[in-house]
Design a protein around this motif. Structure first.
Motif, short mmCIF file in Angstrom:
data_model
loop_
_atom_site.label_atom_id
_atom_site.label_comp_id
_atom_site.label_asym_id
_atom_site.label_seq_id
_atom_site.Cartn_x
_atom_site.Cartn_y
_atom_site.Cartn_z
N ALA A 124 0.82 -1.22 0.00
CA ALA A 124 0.00 0.00 0.00
C ALA A 124 0.85 1.27 0.00
N ARG A 125 2.09 1.18 0.51
CA ARG A 125 2.94 2.37 0.60
C ARG A 125 3.76 2.62 -0.66
N VAL A 126 3.61 1.79 -1.67
CA VAL A 126 4.38 1.97 -2.90
C VAL A 126 3.80 3.09 -3.75
N ASP A 127 2.49 3.20 -3.79
CA ASP A 127 1.85 4.16 -4.69
C ASP A 127 1.84 5.55 -4.09
N ARG A 128 3.03 6.19 -4.10
CA ARG A 128 3.16 7.55 -3.58
C ARG A 128 3.92 8.41 -4.58
N THR A 129 3.52 9.65 -4.69
CA THR A 129 4.18 10.59 -5.60
C THR A 129 5.66 10.70 -5.28
N GLY A 130 6.49 10.64 -6.31
CA GLY A 130 7.91 10.81 -6.14
C GLY A 130 8.70 9.52 -6.07
N LEU A 131 8.03 8.40 -5.81
CA LEU A 131 8.73 7.13 -5.77
C LEU A 131 8.93 6.59 -7.19
N ARG A 132 10.07 5.95 -7.38
CA ARG A 132 10.41 5.38 -8.69
C ARG A 132 10.40 3.85 -8.59
N VAL A 133 9.56 3.24 -9.40
CA VAL A 133 9.40 1.79 -9.38
C VAL A 133 9.84 1.23 -10.74
N VAL A 134 10.69 0.22 -10.73
CA VAL A 134 11.10 -0.43 -11.97
C VAL A 134 10.37 -1.77 -12.10
N ALA A 135 10.06 -2.14 -13.34
CA ALA A 135 9.43 -3.42 -13.64
C ALA A 135 9.87 -3.83 -15.04
#
Length: 248
Positions: A124-135
Motif C-alpha cells: 500500500a505504501r508503494v503508490d506515492r508521488t515521487g517514488l520510482r518503481v522499476v518493472a
C-alpha cells in the motif's frame, strides 16, 4: 488407456517440434528461480524451468535446444511467432490471445523489493508521488503494476539485471517482480527488503504456439503426469524451493 500408434507419436512430434529439435525458450536472470534461469559457475543453466525442459525433452524423446531471453515478453513474442516450440510463463489475458497454455505448475505472487531509504514496508505504501518503481517491460507484472499504481512513476526495464543495477545505483526505490524471484535478489541490493503483501496472483504454466492442438495435448499429458508422479516436486526441492507449493 488407449495405446498410441507409431504414426500418431510421429505426427505429435512433428507438430510439437517441426524442426526435429525441441526449441525451448527460457528467461535469464542474475539468480535462478521458479521461472527464471541463471548460469552456474561451470556455464550450465540453473533453474526449475531448465529441469522441466529436460524432463519434457526426455518424455518426447527429442534433443532440446534452449534459447535465452532477457524477459518473458521476448519469450512470449518468440512463441507467438513459432520461433520456439515451448516455454514457461505466467498466464494472462493478453497472452491467451496469441499463445496456448497447458497445465500450471506454480502459483506466483507479484510484490515489491524496496530500498532501505524508500520507507516502503508494504504494498500500500508503494503508490506515492515521487517514488520510482522499476518493472520488466511487456510482462504480466508490469501490466499489473501499471493498473494498480496511479501516483508512482513506473519505469520499464528490459531485464532483471538492469532492474538490480538501477536499485544498486539508487536510481529506483522499488522493483516489481514475483516474490520467489525477488528472494535471491535481496542479497544483491544492500539493506533492501521484500515488502508485505502482493498486488497480483498469477498461475505459471507450460505454453506452446497457437494452432498446435497435438502439441498442446502432448505437453498437457507430460506436465499432468510429472505433477502426479512427484517429478515436479522433486525438481522444486532439488533447486532449493522446498517451501513453494506445486500448483494442483
Amino acid at each position: 488407456m488407449t495405446r498410441r500408434s507409431h504414426a500418431q507419436d510421429a505426427a505429435t512430434k512433428a507438430e510439437l517440434a517441426p524442426t526435429g529439435t525441441l526449441r525451448v525458450g527460457l528467461v535469464e536472470a542474475p539468480s535462478a528461480g521458479l521461472i527464471f534461469v541463471s548460469r552456474a559457475a561451470d556455464g550450465r543453466l540453473d533453474g526449475v524451468t531448465t529441469d522441466l525442459s529436460a524432463d519434457l525433452a526426455r518424455y518426447v524423446d527429442l534433443l532440446p535446444a534452449v534459447t535465452l531471453f532477457p524477459n518473458l515478453g521476448g519469450a512470449a513474442t518468440a512463441l507467438q511467432a513459432a520461433a520456439i516450440d515451448v516455454s514457461f510463463m505466467p498466464i494472462d489475458a493478453t497472452r491467451r490471445q496469441v499463445i496456448d497454455f497447458g497445465p500450471t505448475y506454480y502459483d506466483l505472487e507479484s510484490t515489491y523489493l524496496a530500498s532501505a531509504g524508500s520507507g516502503i514496508t508494504d504494498v500500500a505504501r508503494v503508490d506515492r508521488t515521487g517514488l520510482r518503481v522499476v518493472a520488466i517491460e511487456d510482462t504480466t507484472t508490469f501490466r499489473a503494476a501499471t493498473r494498480t499504481l496511479t501516483r508512482t512513476q513506473l519505469i520499464p526495464v528490459p531485464s532483471v539485471a538492469e532492474a538490480v543495477a538501477r536499485m544498486r545505483a539508487g536510481q529506483a526505490d522499488a522493483f516489481a517482480l514475483s516474490r520467489d524471484t525477488l528472494r535471491p535478489v535481496v542479497a544483491q541490493i544492500p539493506v533492501s527488503r521484500i515488502v508485505a503483501g502482493g498486488f497480483q496472483h498469477m498461475q505459471v504454466a507450460v505454453a506452446v504456439p497457437k494452432g498446435r492442438p497435438a502439441a498442446l495435448a502432448c505437453v498437457t499429458a507430460w506436465l499432468d503426469g510429472a505433477k502426479r508422479t512427484g517429478a515436479v516436486r522433486r525438481i522444486f526441492d532439488a533447486r532449493g524451493f522446498r517451501d513453494d507449493a506445486v500448483a494442483p
